[in-house]
Design a protein around this motif. Structure first.
Motif, PDB file in Angstrom:
ATOM      1  N   VAL A  36       0.714  -1.024  -0.264  1.00 38.53           N
ATOM      2  CA  VAL A  36      -0.377   0.346   0.253  1.00 38.53           C
ATOM      3  C   VAL A  36       1.056   1.113   0.061  1.00 38.53           C
ATOM      4  CG1 VAL A  36      -1.421   1.543   1.235  1.00 38.53           C
ATOM      5  CG2 VAL A  36      -1.780  -1.157   0.815  1.00 38.53           C
ATOM      6  N   LEU A  37       2.057   1.494   0.830  1.00 39.22           N
ATOM      7  CA  LEU A  37       2.747   2.166   0.995  1.00 39.22           C
ATOM      8  C   LEU A  37       3.833   2.182  -0.531  1.00 39.22           C
ATOM      9  CD1 LEU A  37       4.405   2.561   4.315  1.00 39.22           C
ATOM     10  CD2 LEU A  37       2.476   4.077   3.060  1.00 39.22           C
ATOM     11  N   GLY A  38       4.196   1.147  -0.553  1.00 37.82           N
ATOM     12  CA  GLY A  38       4.574   2.054  -2.667  1.00 37.82           C
ATOM     13  C   GLY A  38       3.800   2.041  -3.660  1.00 37.82           C
ATOM     14  N   ILE A  39       2.259   1.405  -3.863  1.00 38.41           N
ATOM     15  CA  ILE A  39       1.883   1.999  -4.723  1.00 38.41           C
ATOM     16  C   ILE A  39       1.566   3.742  -4.741  1.00 38.41           C
ATOM     17  CG2 ILE A  39      -0.865   2.172  -5.535  1.00 38.41           C
ATOM     18  CD1 ILE A  39       0.068  -1.365  -4.733  1.00 38.41           C
ATOM     19  N   LEU A  40       1.032   3.933  -3.010  1.00 42.67           N
ATOM     20  CA  LEU A  40       0.665   5.586  -2.607  1.00 42.67           C
ATOM     21  C   LEU A  40       2.071   6.164  -3.296  1.00 42.67           C
ATOM     22  CD1 LEU A  40      -1.521   7.399  -1.278  1.00 42.67           C
ATOM     23  CD2 LEU A  40      -0.398   6.983   0.657  1.00 42.67           C
ATOM     24  N   GLY A  41       3.427   5.818  -2.707  1.00 40.74           N
ATOM     25  CA  GLY A  41       3.990   6.470  -3.280  1.00 40.74           C
ATOM     26  C   GLY A  41       4.185   7.062  -5.084  1.00 40.74           C
ATOM     27  N   LEU A  42       3.870   5.442  -5.489  1.00 44.16           N
ATOM     28  CA  LEU A  42       4.243   5.533  -7.051  1.00 44.16           C
ATOM     29  C   LEU A  42       3.267   6.764  -7.444  1.00 44.16           C
ATOM     30  CD1 LEU A  42       5.638   4.632  -9.092  1.00 44.16           C
ATOM     31  CD2 LEU A  42       3.703   2.320  -9.340  1.00 44.16           C
ATOM     32  N   LEU A  43       2.156   6.297  -7.085  1.00 43.65           N
ATOM     33  CA  LEU A  43       0.836   7.250  -7.697  1.00 43.65           C
ATOM     34  C   LEU A  43       1.707   8.713  -7.353  1.00 43.65           C
ATOM     35  CD1 LEU A  43      -2.136   4.849  -6.622  1.00 43.65           C
ATOM     36  CD2 LEU A  43      -1.137   5.428  -9.079  1.00 43.65           C
ATOM     37  N   LEU A  44       1.651   9.195  -6.240  1.00 46.34           N
ATOM     38  CA  LEU A  44       1.705  10.092  -5.916  1.00 46.34           C
ATOM     39  C   LEU A  44       3.376  10.578  -7.399  1.00 46.34           C
ATOM     40  CD1 LEU A  44       1.693  10.747  -1.570  1.00 46.34           C
ATOM     41  CD2 LEU A  44       0.525  11.959  -3.798  1.00 46.34           C
ATOM     42  N   ALA A  45       3.932  10.269  -7.122  1.00 44.47           N
ATOM     43  CA  ALA A  45       5.404  10.338  -7.815  1.00 44.47           C
ATOM     44  C   ALA A  45       4.424  11.135  -9.529  1.00 44.47           C
ATOM     45  CB  ALA A  45       6.228   9.467  -7.666  1.00 44.47           C
ATOM     46  N   LEU A  46       4.004  10.111 -10.210  1.00 42.48           N
ATOM     47  CA  LEU A  46       3.682   9.795 -11.338  1.00 42.48           C
ATOM     48  C   LEU A  46       2.336  10.764 -11.422  1.00 42.48           C
ATOM     49  CD1 LEU A  46       2.519   6.364 -12.028  1.00 42.48           C
ATOM     50  CD2 LEU A  46       4.339   7.892 -12.826  1.00 42.48           C
ATOM     51  N   PHE A  47       1.877  11.559 -10.179  1.00 40.19           N
ATOM     52  CA  PHE A  47       0.588  12.009 -10.734  1.00 40.19           C
ATOM     53  C   PHE A  47       1.211  13.766 -10.203  1.00 40.19           C
ATOM     54  CE2 PHE A  47      -0.964  15.893  -8.101  1.00 40.19           C
ATOM     55  CZ  PHE A  47      -2.013  15.879  -8.430  1.00 40.19           C
ATOM     56  N   ALA A  48       2.794  13.757  -9.659  1.00 39.62           N
ATOM     57  CA  ALA A  48       3.830  14.895  -9.839  1.00 39.62           C
ATOM     58  C   ALA A  48       4.287  15.266 -11.139  1.00 39.62           C
ATOM     59  CB  ALA A  48       4.765  15.068  -8.396  1.00 39.62           C
ATOM     60  N   ILE A  49       4.747  13.890 -11.772  1.00 43.07           N
ATOM     61  CA  ILE A  49       5.000  14.462 -13.310  1.00 43.07           C
ATOM     62  C   ILE A  49       3.914  15.009 -13.688  1.00 43.07           C
ATOM     63  CG2 ILE A  49       5.827  13.137 -14.595  1.00 43.07           C
ATOM     64  CD1 ILE A  49       7.513  11.026 -12.341  1.00 43.07           C
ATOM     65  N   GLN A  50       3.076  14.242 -13.895  1.00 42.48           N
ATOM     66  CA  GLN A  50       2.099  14.465 -14.555  1.00 42.48           C
ATOM     67  C   GLN A  50       1.140  15.926 -15.058  1.00 42.48           C
ATOM     68  OE1 GLN A  50      -1.438  15.081 -14.613  1.00 42.48           O
ATOM     69  NE2 GLN A  50      -1.900  15.733 -16.567  1.00 42.48           N
ATOM     70  N   ALA A  54       1.745  18.645 -17.476  1.00 41.94           N
ATOM     71  CA  ALA A  54       1.051  19.886 -18.400  1.00 41.94           C
ATOM     72  C   ALA A  54       0.622  20.617 -17.488  1.00 41.94           C
ATOM     73  CB  ALA A  54      -0.268  19.086 -17.514  1.00 41.94           C
ATOM     74  N   SER A  55       0.835  21.272 -16.690  1.00 40.98           N
ATOM     75  CA  SER A  55       0.913  22.867 -16.225  1.00 40.98           C
ATOM     76  C   SER A  55       2.498  23.482 -17.031  1.00 40.98           C
ATOM     77  CB  SER A  55       1.185  23.251 -14.518  1.00 40.98           C
ATOM     78  OG  SER A  55       0.243  22.137 -13.717  1.00 40.98           O
ATOM     79  N   ALA A  56       3.091  23.016 -17.058  1.00 40.36           N
ATOM     80  CA  ALA A  56       4.953  23.983 -17.651  1.00 40.36           C
ATOM     81  C   ALA A  56       3.540  23.687 -19.152  1.00 40.36           C
ATOM     82  CB  ALA A  56       5.312  22.956 -17.716  1.00 40.36           C
ATOM     83  N   THR A  57       3.598  22.655 -19.508  1.00 33.89           N
ATOM     84  CA  THR A  57       3.765  22.564 -21.076  1.00 33.89           C
ATOM     85  C   THR A  57       1.906  23.287 -21.848  1.00 33.89           C
ATOM     86  OG1 THR A  57       4.746  20.545 -21.218  1.00 33.89           O
ATOM     87  CG2 THR A  57       2.878  21.178 -23.272  1.00 33.89           C
ATOM     88  N   TYR A  58       0.721  22.531 -20.983  1.00 38.60           N
ATOM     89  CA  TYR A  58       0.115  23.054 -22.103  1.00 38.60           C
ATOM     90  C   TYR A  58      -0.665  24.595 -21.527  1.00 38.60           C
ATOM     91  CZ  TYR A  58      -0.443  18.837 -23.778  1.00 38.60           C
ATOM     92  OH  TYR A  58       0.216  17.412 -24.727  1.00 38.60           O
ATOM     93  N   GLU A  59      -0.572  24.916 -19.842  1.00 34.98           N
ATOM     94  CA  GLU A  59      -1.113  25.699 -19.097  1.00 34.98           C
ATOM     95  C   GLU A  59      -0.323  27.443 -18.905  1.00 34.98           C
ATOM     96  OE1 GLU A  59      -2.204  24.332 -15.187  1.00 34.98           O
ATOM     97  OE2 GLU A  59      -4.198  23.820 -16.283  1.00 34.98           O
TER      98      GLU A  59
END
Length: 93
Positions: A36-50, A54-59
């Protein structure tokens, strides 16, 4: 669709495959809370990258993209460190 998502998916798949191969080779098992901790950390990291991309490229909001990206990446490191510490403590016994 941008190529960054394709390369991110490839890098994630290769990285996870190498990680699970290393776990299997060293006979390391994970408990449910470490998953659970590993998946949570991975999802947060992927969210940060995305979000940063997206904010820098599109907005064109570079400042907010980097600030939120760094904050969320730092938050992603916390559960990953707890999971790694838990595994290390159990394996070293």
């Amino acid at each position: 669709m941008d190529a960054i998502y394709f390369f991110l998916t490839i890098a994630l798949a290769v990285g996870l495959t190498m990680l699970f191969t290393w776990f299997k080779k060293n006979n390391i098992t994970l408990k449910w809370n470490e998953w659970v901790l590993g998946i949570l950390g991975l999802l947060l990291a992927l969210f940060a990258i995305q979000h940063t991309y997206a904010s820098a490229t599109y907005e064109f909001e570079y400042t907010s993209a980097w600030i939120v990206g760094v904050i969320v990446l730092l938050l992603a490191v916390v559960p990953l460190l707890f999971a790694a510490r838990s595994v290390r403590r159990r394996v070293d016994k």
